[in-house]
Design a protein around this motif. Structure first.
Motif, PDB file in Angstrom:
ATOM      1  N   LEU A  41       0.666   4.088  -2.449  1.00  0.00           N
ATOM      2  CA  LEU A  41       0.369   5.749  -2.217  1.00  0.00           C
ATOM      3  C   LEU A  41       1.458   6.186  -3.145  1.00  0.00           C
ATOM      4  CD1 LEU A  41      -1.811   6.021  -0.143  1.00  0.00           C
ATOM      5  CD2 LEU A  41      -0.047   6.803   1.295  1.00  0.00           C
ATOM      6  N   PRO A  79       0.914  -1.328  -0.341  1.00  0.00           N
ATOM      7  CA  PRO A  79      -0.276  -0.262   0.090  1.00  0.00           C
ATOM      8  C   PRO A  79       0.604   1.526  -0.375  1.00  0.00           C
ATOM      9  CG  PRO A  79      -0.670  -1.266   2.155  1.00  0.00           C
ATOM     10  CD  PRO A  79       0.471  -1.736   0.740  1.00  0.00           C
ATOM     11  N   PHE A  80       1.743   1.167   0.649  1.00  0.00           N
ATOM     12  CA  PHE A  80       2.749   2.696   0.725  1.00  0.00           C
ATOM     13  C   PHE A  80       3.597   2.727  -0.711  1.00  0.00           C
ATOM     14  CE2 PHE A  80       7.178   4.310   1.976  1.00  0.00           C
ATOM     15  CZ  PHE A  80       6.415   5.313   2.655  1.00  0.00           C
ATOM     16  N   LEU A 120       0.067   7.139  -6.676  1.00  0.00           N
ATOM     17  CA  LEU A 120      -0.673   7.768  -6.228  1.00  0.00           C
ATOM     18  C   LEU A 120      -0.283   9.500  -6.538  1.00  0.00           C
ATOM     19  CD1 LEU A 120      -3.989   7.784  -5.408  1.00  0.00           C
ATOM     20  CD2 LEU A 120      -3.441   8.859  -3.247  1.00  0.00           C
ATOM     21  N   LEU A 121       0.380   9.207  -5.039  1.00  0.00           N
ATOM     22  CA  LEU A 121       0.672  10.992  -4.952  1.00  0.00           C
ATOM     23  C   LEU A 121       1.463  11.253  -6.188  1.00  0.00           C
ATOM     24  CD1 LEU A 121       2.334  11.607  -1.267  1.00  0.00           C
ATOM     25  CD2 LEU A 121       0.102  12.897  -2.420  1.00  0.00           C
ATOM     26  N   ALA A 145      -1.381  12.289  -8.708  1.00  0.00           N
ATOM     27  CA  ALA A 145      -1.692  14.201  -8.297  1.00  0.00           C
ATOM     28  C   ALA A 145      -1.515  15.042  -8.069  1.00  0.00           C
ATOM     29  CB  ALA A 145      -1.963  13.623  -6.693  1.00  0.00           C
TER      30      ALA A 145
END
Lengths: 126, 189
Positions: B159, B155-156, B162-163, B166
């Motif tokens: 993420l 998950p890290f 994802l960052l 974004a």
């Protein structure tokens, strides 16, 4: 420590953020209220993680993930607000009624003409 | 549970509880000021107080790594970003009478009802539960780092992707378009 203290604090912070989201008019103030709600959820996660003494520490890991996602959300949200401001000349969420419908199902945009006059762009206000 | 209730006095709070209560009152007050003040820049500054108070609450709950991450990310970057947003949208400095919309009474009713119901439920459910704060810290940097990179690696990494997405999305959204026309193809990409 009594578990009720962090739980009640996070409930109250969440409801404060809820009030802010519903009552504020400026889009950036709405984003601030969303941040308050996310933070109350974080406090809840940390409190329950410490209470349950989870071996995986899922509460704290999820709190870190929530913080990162909130940072991403605020970046995207602010850039969307900036783009709306550049196109419409306002960041007032009450004025963005292009897709709103009146009670009888007809398009309802009595105030949409004002921001369209201010910007020179011909928005679809007819 | 009854044993725990006997060893922990309900009306004799410990020092940690008193500190938590006081900081919590300050945090809640700052949050209420954030959502009610008429001055937009002051709202962002009150948000700093609320988020900093929450960092202190994390420290009191022995989650120190989360507390410093909170200070770094929220107080350090999110509020600065919000202030930049306020200034780029030319928010008025000083009192702006139209900061609240017309549905303020409805919002107050909804928030009050939700607060009353949730506080009632939460207090009733956790009346006899105590957090044991003794022993080794639950959220020291060592503990958090080891669980994060032992059990939560996937998950890290997701993420971080994802960052990145974004970041790219924010750059694309906030770029000035090359021409004035909305359908200018050079503004895309």
């Amino acid at each position: 420590m009594h578990l009720a203290y962090p739980a009640v604090l996070s409930v109250l912070l969440f409801c404060t953020g809820l009030y802010g989201v519903l009552a504020r008019r400026n889009a950036i103030l709405v984003l601030m209220s969303v941040e308050l709600m996310l933070n109350s959820v974080n406090l809840n996660l940390v409190a329950f993680d410490v209470w349950l003494r989870d071996a995986l520490h899922s509460g704290q890991a999820l709190t870190l993930f929530t913080i990162a996602i909130a940072a991403a959300e605020i970046g995207i949200g602010l850039s969307i607000v900036l783009m709306v401001y550049r196109n419409r000349g306002t960041s007032d969420v009450d004025r963005l009624r292009d897709t709103a419908e009146g009670p009888d199902g007809t398009p309802d945009d009595p105030e949409a003409a004002a921001p369209a006059q201010r910007t020179q762009k011909a928005e679809a206000t007819a | 549970m009854i044993l725990a209730a006997q060893t922990q006095g309900f009306l004799s709070p410990t020092g940690v509880e008193i500190a938590f209560l006081l900081v919590g009152l300050a945090t809640l007050g700052a949050a209420v000021m954030t959502v009610t003040t008429k001055q937009l820049v002051h709202a962002a500054l009150w948000l700093v107080v609320a988020l900093g108070g929450l960092a202190v609450e994390y420290l009191l709950l022995t989650a120190e790594f989360i507390a410093w991450v909170q200070v770094l990310i929220y107080v350090g970057s999110v509020v600065v970003l919000l202030l930049f947003g306020l200034m780029l949208t030319r928010a008025p400095i000083g009192r702006s009478p139209d900061a609240d919309s017309g549905n303020r009474p409805v919002a107050l009713a909804v928030a009050g009802t939700a607060a009353a119901a949730l506080v009632w439920v939460v207090v009733d459910a956790f009346r006899t539960q105590w957090i044991d704060l003794d022993g080794p810290a639950q959220g020291s940097t060592e503990v958090t780092g080891s669980i994060l990179f032992r059990h939560w690696v996937l998950p890290f990494e997701a993420l971080s992707v994802l960052l990145l997405a974004a970041l790219v999305g924010a750059i694309v959204l906030s770029r000035k378009r090359a021409g004035n026309s909305e359908t200018d193809p050079e503004g895309e990409s």
